[in-house]
Design an enzyme around this catalytic site. Structure first.
Site, PDB file in Angstrom:
ATOM      1  N   GLN A  71       0.815  -1.209   0.000  1.00 45.56           N
ATOM      2  CA  GLN A  71       0.000   0.000   0.000  1.00 45.56           C
ATOM      3  C   GLN A  71       0.854   1.267   0.000  1.00 45.56           C
ATOM      4  O   GLN A  71       2.052   1.227   0.303  1.00 45.56           O
ATOM      5  CB  GLN A  71      -0.885   0.007   1.249  1.00 45.56           C
ATOM      6  CG  GLN A  71      -1.883  -1.134   1.294  1.00 45.56           C
ATOM      7  CD  GLN A  71      -2.884  -0.942   2.422  1.00 45.56           C
ATOM      8  OE1 GLN A  71      -2.860  -1.653   3.400  1.00 45.56           O
ATOM      9  NE2 GLN A  71      -3.764   0.042   2.290  1.00 45.56           N
ATOM     10  N   HIS A  72       0.194   2.373  -0.320  1.00 51.43           N
ATOM     11  CA  HIS A  72       0.654   3.755  -0.067  1.00 51.43           C
ATOM     12  C   HIS A  72       1.763   4.289  -0.981  1.00 51.43           C
ATOM     13  O   HIS A  72       1.999   5.489  -1.001  1.00 51.43           O
ATOM     14  CB  HIS A  72       1.136   3.965   1.382  1.00 51.43           C
ATOM     15  CG  HIS A  72       0.307   3.321   2.429  1.00 51.43           C
ATOM     16  ND1 HIS A  72      -1.045   3.531   2.534  1.00 51.43           N
ATOM     17  CD2 HIS A  72       0.627   2.434   3.416  1.00 51.43           C
ATOM     18  CE1 HIS A  72      -1.518   2.821   3.551  1.00 51.43           C
ATOM     19  NE2 HIS A  72      -0.527   2.137   4.095  1.00 51.43           N
ATOM     20  N   ASP A 233      -2.497  -4.836  -0.026  1.00 50.81           N
ATOM     21  CA  ASP A 233      -2.133  -6.215   0.346  1.00 50.81           C
ATOM     22  C   ASP A 233      -2.851  -6.721   1.595  1.00 50.81           C
ATOM     23  O   ASP A 233      -3.222  -7.901   1.670  1.00 50.81           O
ATOM     24  CB  ASP A 233      -0.615  -6.395   0.450  1.00 50.81           C
ATOM     25  CG  ASP A 233       0.073  -5.430   1.386  1.00 50.81           C
ATOM     26  OD1 ASP A 233      -0.603  -4.586   2.007  1.00 50.81           O
ATOM     27  OD2 ASP A 233       1.312  -5.515   1.488  1.00 50.81           O
TER      28      ASP A 233
HETATM   29  O1  LIG Z   1       1.932   0.146   4.951  1.00 52.14           O
HETATM   30  C1  LIG Z   1       1.365  -0.924   5.053  1.00 52.14           C
HETATM   31  C2  LIG Z   1      -0.048  -1.000   5.526  1.00 52.14           C
HETATM   32  O2  LIG Z   1      -0.577   0.218   5.913  1.00 52.14           O
HETATM   33  C3  LIG Z   1       2.100  -2.182   4.701  1.00 52.14           C
HETATM   34  O3  LIG Z   1       1.411  -3.314   5.134  1.00 52.14           O
HETATM   35  C4  LIG Z   1       2.368  -2.245   3.222  1.00 52.14           C
HETATM   36  O4  LIG Z   1       1.121  -2.507   2.575  1.00 52.14           O
HETATM   37  C5  LIG Z   1       3.465  -3.234   2.865  1.00 52.14           C
HETATM   38  O5  LIG Z   1       3.187  -4.557   3.203  1.00 52.14           O
HETATM   39  P1  LIG Z   1       4.226  -5.789   3.110  1.00 52.14           P
HETATM   40  O6  LIG Z   1       4.884  -5.721   1.773  1.00 52.14           O
HETATM   41  O7  LIG Z   1       5.151  -5.670   4.257  1.00 52.14           O
HETATM   42  O8  LIG Z   1       3.349  -7.018   3.231  1.00 52.14           O
END
Ligand SMILES: O=C(CO)[C@@H](O)[C@H](O)COP(=O)(O)O
Ligand SMILES: Nc1ncnc2c1ncn2[C@@H]1O[C@H](COP(=O)(O)OP(=O)(O)O)[C@@H](O)[C@H]1O
Length: 434
Positions: A71-72, A233
């Site tokens: 995300q983000h 995700d």
């Molecule tokens: O920043 C967040 C949720 O807000 C993280 O969960 C990212 O979405 C990355 O996830 P992974 O790659 O570590 O699973």
């Protein structure tokens, strides 16, 4: 058999599953690694996606597909569909001051109401403000802003810069879903629409944003296949796991996340719990830490052991590691919001300073950050009956054994699997059947 594909373009790697749309059983799989770093050229994700798809047998026999992803991350495109600068990822903390500025301008309570979030460096809105302030020439060129899963979906549907894609740079064809839109900081979970005043306040001007598809909506790729909305995700994992009321998912990947599916949206003006949406029309209150599986990677590296041996050492020590305590803010921290923090090891005595206690302190320290997330969810009235432990870190026996002690609720470990990619495959199966 109707085949569909689900993708997880995560921080460290790209994972692809091809499943039977009727049974959700995995038929083929592939994966490829992503580069390290908190600033990544999206071209590396595109190349990894193509490698992972090739390893999973290609797309020729698929009826539909969908992409979930980290995300983000800020992917900024110019009016020719070119990526303007490398993406800043969710774990890049350079926009911490921009978060403080946005809170000063709008107020934490108002931002929590309008966007579900109180800005911290992870969220896209703060990265756009950082771009406006630090790279004004790049900010001025931004025609569209996308997230990793939006951009990869656009590219795999055949869009992209002229000469690099069959369908060209049609920015209005960018699509996303409500779960990933809810992590931007300029999407309103109450109305389901973008808050363009917040976008413009961050970036300095308006821009094209991906159209938010409903949970069962689809678009087409250049071969006429149906493409599901995809997901952030964490929402993808909730769908892949089939998480229900009372379940709290704890994911130990690069990020540590603690989240639950909820019928009600949460609003937390303290910023601890992010009021995300899920990808089925409900909500996904979530707490995230920056320091999870890589804490174990770092301490295993320091002790020069592999993960199995790190786990054995941790389980050979007593609970509490005889007072040795690792506060694992190796990457700064997001919850609590301490972007400039560093890790510290305390309680070192001649008796406590052993390899076993250090391994145990690493596992306990990492899990304690997640236990604080469980408490924050509980304080907002989210029912927590059992934790479902997923992500690379859940493969550690020590993590699985110590987690119930630290969390204080039953912990179940679903069979190892790529639940984000499986969630995306379920979205693809849904649109294939519609
Ligand atoms: O920043 C967040 C949720 O807000 C993280 O969960 C990212 O979405 C990355 O996830 P992974 O790659 O570590 O699973
Ligand atoms: N047995 C294990 N014990 C502890 N950590 C592990 C184990 N296996 C993999 N990992 C770690 O899990 C992380 C990858 O997990 P993953 O959930 O795929 O992350 P992401 O989704 O952020 O890319 C890596 O840091 C890896 O070292």
């Amino acid at each position: 058999m109707t085949l569909v594909m689900g993708v997880d373009s995560s921080t460290q790697s790209c994972k692809v599953v091809v499943t039977d749309a009727e049974t959700n059983a995995i038929v083929r799989e592939g994966r490829a690694t992503h580069p390290n770093g908190t600033e990544v050229d999206p071209a590396a994700w595109w190349s990894a996606l193509q490698d992972a798809i090739a390893a999973a047998g290609g797309t020729a026999d698929l009826a539909a597909w969908a992409i979930g992803g980290q995300q983000h991350g800020m992917v900024v495109l110019d009016d020719a569909g070119r990526v303007i600068r490398p993406a800043l990822l969710w774990n890049d903390t350079r926009s911490a001051a921009a978060a403080v500025d946005l809170i000063a301008e709008f107020g934490a309570e108002a931002l929590a109401q309008r966007s579900g979030l109180v800005p911290v460096a992870s969220f896209t809105i703060t990265k756009l403000r950082w771009l406006r302030d630090s790279e004004p020439e790049n900010a001025a060129r931004v025609a569209a802003v996308a997230l990793p899963h939006d951009w990869l979906t656009w590219r795999l549907r055949g869009f992209g810069p002229e000469g690099e894609s069959p369908r060209g740079p049609v920015l209005d064809e960018l699509v996303t879903d409500r779960s990933d839109a809810s992590g931007t900081g300029y999407w309103n979970p109450a109305s389901g629409g973008y808050d363009r005043e917040l976008l413009a306040a961050a970036l300095g001007h308006d821009a094209i944003l991906p159209r938010v598809l409903g949970p069962a909506e689809w678009v087409l790729d250049d071969a006429g296949r149906r493409v599901g909305p995809g997901a952030g995700d964490n929402a993808g994992a909730a769908l892949g796991l089939g998480a229900g009321p009372g379940d709290v998912v704890v994911s130990i990947g690069t990020s540590g996340t603690v989240f639950a599916v909820s019928d009600q949206r949460t609003i937390d003006p303290s910023g601890t719990v992010a009021g995300f949406a899920d990808c089925t029309g409900r909500f996904l209150p979530l707490v995230a830490t920056l320091n999870a599986a890589r804490v174990l990677d770092a301490v295993a590296g320091l002790l020069a052991v592999d993960h199995a041996e790190l786990g054995r050492l941790a389980l050979a020590a007593e609970p509490g590691a005889r007072g040795l305590r690792l506060v694992p803010y190796f990457e700064g921290e997001r919850t609590p919001n301490l972007p400039d923090a560093t890790a510290s090891l305390t309680g070192m005595t001649l008796a406590s300073t052993t390899r076993e206690n250090l391994a145990r302190a690493a596992v306990e320290g990492m899990l304690s950050g997640l236990a604080a997330g469980l408490s924050a969810l509980r304080s907002l009235g989210v029912p927590l009956e059992r934790a479902l432990l997923i992500g690379g870190g859940a493969q550690s026996e020590a993590v699985r054994t110590i987690a119930p002690q630290v969390f204080g609720i039953p912990v179940e470990v679903p069979p190892p699997g790529e639940y984000v990619a499986l969630g995306a495959a379920r979205q693809a199966a849904l649109v294939a059947r519609a």
